[in-house]
Design a protein around this motif. Structure first.
Motif, PDB file in Angstrom:
ATOM      1  N   ALA A   1      36.459  42.810  42.431  1.00  0.00           N
ATOM      2  CA  ALA A   1      35.559  43.633  43.248  1.00  0.00           C
ATOM      3  C   ALA A   1      35.568  45.078  42.752  1.00  0.00           C
ATOM      4  O   ALA A   1      34.512  45.720  42.680  1.00  0.00           O
ATOM      5  CB  ALA A   1      35.977  43.561  44.721  1.00  0.00           C
TER       6      ALA A   1
ATOM      7  N   GLU B   1      33.601  45.384  39.565  1.00  0.00           N
ATOM      8  CA  GLU B   1      32.163  45.217  39.803  1.00  0.00           C
ATOM      9  C   GLU B   1      31.600  46.316  40.706  1.00  0.00           C
ATOM     10  O   GLU B   1      30.402  46.319  40.989  1.00  0.00           O
ATOM     11  CB  GLU B   1      31.907  43.836  40.407  1.00  0.00           C
TER      12      GLU B   1
ATOM     13  N   ASP C   1      32.166  46.634  43.850  1.00  0.00           N
ATOM     14  CA  ASP C   1      31.861  46.067  45.164  1.00  0.00           C
ATOM     15  C   ASP C   1      32.918  46.531  46.176  1.00  0.00           C
ATOM     16  O   ASP C   1      33.829  45.795  46.537  1.00  0.00           O
ATOM     17  CB  ASP C   1      31.807  44.539  45.075  1.00  0.00           C
TER      18      ASP C   1
END
Length: 162
Positions: free
Chosen positions: A118, A121, A123
């Motif tokens: 995460a 990325e 995120d």
């Protein structure tokens, strides 16, 4: 080997986190650009000691559970080799507290890997959900949280869009 915080102080980079393998001491960097987000760290000021806490009990429960896992699945050499299906397959054979400790450990290892992905990325919302899940696990399955920390996390959860 120095503590992980000293390790991070020496080898850390701005806007990066370090994932350390405590068996081999291999490490890798992951992005930590929180740009539009705030990461809040807090100290509940609740004092504890490994001598007076349940730390040693939890450790023994995990060791007992891991022995059961290895007996059923000899190819498994550490909790990192397990997935949730291994633990669930033994749920009825393990004492409830041992199952909950081992279940938490295996899920937490998976959460760490997902958290690194995460971060890489970008995120951050997924990272936040994983952190909240980790706290729920440490509070309810591993049972080493205190009411003060649970209160603060619940307060934060109520104020976040995750």
């Amino acid at each position: 080997m120095a503590s992980s915080s000293r390790f991070a102080s020496v080898f850390g980079f701005e806007n990066k986190v370090i994932k350390i393998d405590c068996r081999s001491y291999d490490f890798e960097y992951h992005n930590a650009d929180f740009s539009d987000y705030s990461l809040i760290l807090f100290d509940s000021n609740v004092k504890h000691s490994h001598f007076t806490s349940a730390y040693n009990t939890r450790r023994k429960e995990c060791e007992a559970g891991f022995s059961m896992i290895q007996s059923a699945f000899p190819e498994i050499k550490s909790f990192r080799d397990c997935d949730e299906s291994h633990i669930l397959a033994l749920k009825d054979k393990m004492p409830d507290n041992v199952f909950r400790r081992c279940h938490f450990v295996v899920k937490e290892i998976d959460r760490v890997n997902k958290a690194c992905d995460a971060l890489d990325e970008g995120d951050i919302e997924l990272l936040g959900r994983l952190l909240f899940e980790g706290h729920d696990g440490i509070s309810k399955e591993y049972e080493i949280c205190c009411p003060e920390t649970d209160f603060i996390v619940d307060w934060g959860k109520a104020r976040t869009p995750l």
